[in-house]
Design a protein around this motif. Sequence first.
Motif, PDB file in Angstrom:
ATOM      1  N   LEU A 100       0.833  -1.200   0.000  1.00 41.99           N
ATOM      2  CA  LEU A 100       0.000   0.000   0.000  1.00 41.99           C
ATOM      3  C   LEU A 100       0.872   1.255   0.000  1.00 41.99           C
ATOM      4  CD1 LEU A 100      -2.663  -1.092   2.641  1.00 41.99           C
ATOM      5  CD2 LEU A 100      -3.125  -0.637   0.219  1.00 41.99           C
ATOM      6  N   LEU A 101       0.380   2.295  -0.647  1.00 42.21           N
ATOM      7  CA  LEU A 101       1.064   3.585  -0.661  1.00 42.21           C
ATOM      8  C   LEU A 101       0.117   4.647  -0.127  1.00 42.21           C
ATOM      9  CD1 LEU A 101       2.660   3.484  -4.236  1.00 42.21           C
ATOM     10  CD2 LEU A 101       3.775   2.951  -2.069  1.00 42.21           C
ATOM     11  N   ILE A 102       0.626   5.561   0.673  1.00 40.84           N
ATOM     12  CA  ILE A 102      -0.181   6.672   1.170  1.00 40.84           C
ATOM     13  C   ILE A 102      -0.118   7.801   0.152  1.00 40.84           C
ATOM     14  CG2 ILE A 102      -0.510   8.343   3.016  1.00 40.84           C
ATOM     15  CD1 ILE A 102       0.884   6.439   4.908  1.00 40.84           C
ATOM     16  N   LEU A 103      -1.234   8.076  -0.501  1.00 37.38           N
ATOM     17  CA  LEU A 103      -1.286   9.174  -1.464  1.00 37.38           C
ATOM     18  C   LEU A 103      -1.555  10.499  -0.767  1.00 37.38           C
ATOM     19  CD1 LEU A 103      -3.271   7.696  -4.483  1.00 37.38           C
ATOM     20  CD2 LEU A 103      -0.855   7.505  -3.922  1.00 37.38           C
ATOM     21  N   ASP A 104      -2.411  10.471   0.231  1.00 40.61           N
ATOM     22  CA  ASP A 104      -2.773  11.691   0.946  1.00 40.61           C
ATOM     23  C   ASP A 104      -3.112  11.320   2.385  1.00 40.61           C
ATOM     24  OD1 ASP A 104      -3.375  14.480   1.167  1.00 40.61           O
ATOM     25  OD2 ASP A 104      -5.498  13.955   1.181  1.00 40.61           O
ATOM     26  N   GLY A 105      -2.389  11.892   3.339  1.00 41.62           N
ATOM     27  CA  GLY A 105      -2.704  11.621   4.735  1.00 41.62           C
ATOM     28  C   GLY A 105      -1.529  11.146   5.567  1.00 41.62           C
ATOM     29  N   LEU A 106      -0.298  11.366   5.081  1.00 44.02           N
ATOM     30  CA  LEU A 106       0.861  10.930   5.862  1.00 44.02           C
ATOM     31  C   LEU A 106       0.929  11.658   7.204  1.00 44.02           C
ATOM     32  CD1 LEU A 106       3.440   9.193   5.932  1.00 44.02           C
ATOM     33  CD2 LEU A 106       4.661  11.171   5.013  1.00 44.02           C
ATOM     34  N   GLN A 107       0.660  12.969   7.184  1.00 48.10           N
ATOM     35  CA  GLN A 107       0.715  13.732   8.437  1.00 48.10           C
ATOM     36  C   GLN A 107      -0.373  13.275   9.408  1.00 48.10           C
ATOM     37  OE1 GLN A 107       3.397  15.294   8.351  1.00 48.10           O
ATOM     38  NE2 GLN A 107       3.671  15.339   6.123  1.00 48.10           N
ATOM     39  N   ARG A 108      -1.565  12.989   8.890  1.00 54.50           N
ATOM     40  CA  ARG A 108      -2.634  12.482   9.756  1.00 54.50           C
ATOM     41  C   ARG A 108      -2.258  11.117  10.335  1.00 54.50           C
ATOM     42  NH1 ARG A 108      -7.004  12.949   5.330  1.00 54.50           N
ATOM     43  NH2 ARG A 108      -5.263  13.828   4.173  1.00 54.50           N
ATOM     44  N   THR A 109      -1.597  10.299   9.505  1.00 54.22           N
ATOM     45  CA  THR A 109      -1.188   8.982   9.982  1.00 54.22           C
ATOM     46  C   THR A 109      -0.174   9.101  11.111  1.00 54.22           C
ATOM     47  OG1 THR A 109      -1.561   8.045   7.780  1.00 54.22           O
ATOM     48  CG2 THR A 109      -0.197   6.777   9.290  1.00 54.22           C
ATOM     49  N   HIS A 110       0.786  10.006  10.959  1.00 52.30           N
ATOM     50  CA  HIS A 110       1.755  10.225  12.032  1.00 52.30           C
ATOM     51  C   HIS A 110       1.053  10.750  13.291  1.00 52.30           C
ATOM     52  CE1 HIS A 110       5.538   9.230  10.193  1.00 52.30           C
ATOM     53  NE2 HIS A 110       5.297   9.993   9.139  1.00 52.30           N
ATOM     54  N   SER A 111       0.048  11.600  13.079  1.00 53.85           N
ATOM     55  CA  SER A 111      -0.698  12.114  14.232  1.00 53.85           C
ATOM     56  C   SER A 111      -1.430  10.982  14.937  1.00 53.85           C
ATOM     57  CB  SER A 111      -1.691  13.190  13.776  1.00 53.85           C
ATOM     58  OG  SER A 111      -1.014  14.319  13.249  1.00 53.85           O
ATOM     59  N   PHE A 112      -1.997  10.041  14.175  1.00 57.67           N
ATOM     60  CA  PHE A 112      -2.648   8.869  14.774  1.00 57.67           C
ATOM     61  C   PHE A 112      -1.649   8.111  15.661  1.00 57.67           C
ATOM     62  CE2 PHE A 112      -5.729   8.374  10.929  1.00 57.67           C
ATOM     63  CZ  PHE A 112      -6.478   9.442  11.397  1.00 57.67           C
ATOM     64  N   LYS A 113      -0.441   7.897  15.106  1.00 54.37           N
ATOM     65  CA  LYS A 113       0.566   7.151  15.858  1.00 54.37           C
ATOM     66  C   LYS A 113       0.973   7.889  17.142  1.00 54.37           C
ATOM     67  CE  LYS A 113       3.866   5.044  13.704  1.00 54.37           C
ATOM     68  NZ  LYS A 113       5.062   4.805  12.861  1.00 54.37           N
ATOM     69  N   ASP A 118       0.775   8.361  23.124  1.00 51.54           N
ATOM     70  CA  ASP A 118       0.571   9.213  24.304  1.00 51.54           C
ATOM     71  C   ASP A 118      -0.639   8.799  25.135  1.00 51.54           C
ATOM     72  OD1 ASP A 118       2.745  10.690  23.498  1.00 51.54           O
ATOM     73  OD2 ASP A 118       1.558  12.254  22.509  1.00 51.54           O
ATOM     74  N   THR A 119      -1.363   7.782  24.690  1.00 55.43           N
ATOM     75  CA  THR A 119      -2.586   7.366  25.386  1.00 55.43           C
ATOM     76  C   THR A 119      -2.255   6.371  26.499  1.00 55.43           C
ATOM     77  OG1 THR A 119      -3.914   7.696  23.399  1.00 55.43           O
ATOM     78  CG2 THR A 119      -4.852   6.274  25.117  1.00 55.43           C
ATOM     79  N   SER A 120      -2.898   6.541  27.628  1.00 61.74           N
ATOM     80  CA  SER A 120      -2.679   5.634  28.756  1.00 61.74           C
ATOM     81  C   SER A 120      -3.262   4.266  28.434  1.00 61.74           C
ATOM     82  CB  SER A 120      -3.337   6.187  30.019  1.00 61.74           C
ATOM     83  OG  SER A 120      -4.746   6.279  29.854  1.00 61.74           O
ATOM     84  N   PRO A 121      -2.736   3.215  29.046  1.00 67.54           N
ATOM     85  CA  PRO A 121      -3.228   1.857  28.761  1.00 67.54           C
ATOM     86  C   PRO A 121      -4.729   1.692  28.977  1.00 67.54           C
ATOM     87  CG  PRO A 121      -1.168   1.758  29.947  1.00 67.54           C
ATOM     88  CD  PRO A 121      -1.561   3.194  29.940  1.00 67.54           C
ATOM     89  N   ALA A 125      -7.806   1.157  24.253  1.00 69.67           N
ATOM     90  CA  ALA A 125      -8.799   0.427  23.463  1.00 69.67           C
ATOM     91  C   ALA A 125      -9.817   1.382  22.850  1.00 69.67           C
ATOM     92  CB  ALA A 125      -9.486  -0.632  24.309  1.00 69.67           C
ATOM     93  N   ALA A 126     -10.267   2.360  23.621  1.00 68.56           N
ATOM     94  CA  ALA A 126     -11.265   3.308  23.133  1.00 68.56           C
ATOM     95  C   ALA A 126     -10.712   4.154  21.993  1.00 68.56           C
ATOM     96  CB  ALA A 126     -11.738   4.204  24.278  1.00 68.56           C
ATOM     97  N   VAL A 127      -9.445   4.580  22.115  1.00 62.09           N
ATOM     98  CA  VAL A 127      -8.835   5.385  21.055  1.00 62.09           C
ATOM     99  C   VAL A 127      -8.647   4.556  19.784  1.00 62.09           C
ATOM    100  CG1 VAL A 127      -6.774   6.673  20.379  1.00 62.09           C
ATOM    101  CG2 VAL A 127      -7.702   6.945  22.678  1.00 62.09           C
TER     102      VAL A 127
END
Length: 388
Positions: A100-113, A118-121, A125-127
């Motif tokens: 797969l290749l990311i055409l649009d959304g690399l910055q959003r993907t990094h933000s997801f990561k 940064d989310t507590s254990p 699951a909810a996030v």
Amino acid sequence: MEVKSRIFDQRINSENVLIQTTLGEYLDLISEAMDKNPFQRKRVTSSKTVYSLLRDDIRKGCVIPPIVLALSYDVADNGRPTPKKDEDIITAILKRQGDLLILDGLQRTHSFKDVIADTSPKDLAAVRDTPIRVEVYMGLNKIGILYRMLTLNSGQTPMSLRQQIEMLYWEYHNTGVEGLKFVREVDSEHATQPNEYNFKDVIEGFNSYLERNEQPLERTDLLENIRSLEKLSHENNNRDLFKEYVNALHKFIVKVIELVNGTSITKDDLQGKSLWGKDSKQCFKKTQVFAGFGAAIGKLKDREVLENLEDIQQICDDLYFDCEPQEFLIELNSALDWISKNTKKIGNAQRMFFQFYFRELLNSEGDSFKDLKTSIEGALHKTRTQLF
């Protein structure tokens, strides 16, 4: 993952599949392919950008615009058409998720990561279950990938056509073309053998072929970039135009090396004139030559003097000069010496000279057709006419 809609994109001949998934499923899906797209812009790292705000939006349950992915033509379901059943589409994507290749959304993907990290254990699951949408272009070829990326990222500064072409044909840097090897100076390599070429120089020449212009172009206009890609897509239909260009160029280089037969000259032979190249390799394996060659054959093709690039390989079999190899090298060096002493933009004038040189040499309607030496005189005359 669930397919929500399917629309066929007539412009780039690919089916766009809208999938609803979760943030966690998406990150698992794309983990192998995060750094595989050579077309993709680099990550924006500044904390002052809008992406720092995006992370807060994700935590608050904001609906994020769809990420756009592509599964390229070579790998999508073994190159066959997109599966008819929705569940088979999901299976194909999961099976080849590393492609797969990311055409649009690399910055959003990094933000997801970043959000996940940064989310507590107890909240993880909810996030991870946060719903998001993903578009996947199935069976998109390289030109389609770049075209769609340009239109999806139209707010950014677009790449020059030369950069686009280099990315489209980057795979050849590793594989070469039928016994030819491409090298990069940044890798501390140099093209010293007859079958070795500087990749950047070859790209420059191919770009000149597409533009029908030997001068270096750094276009940043989105519309012009798209038009250039359309031209490439049209001419590249069912054939590998880059490969044909490289083979034609190499056939010329090999023929000249054969005719010169190891002869070389020195500065003393030039009687005070500057040395452009002491032998056939130094004379012709240069950016200015490749650019002039590309522009010339493009112009001859537009005039229907050449039908296709394969014609050049046949012409090269009959190239000649009616003199000693040393005389030929001196004549060429003398022409380039005149250019260096009488022009301000020497590099541009050299490119122009070689564009005229190859138009003289490869034009079956001209007086210098196939004659390597007399083509020099004709090219220098036309260069002088254009400059003065």
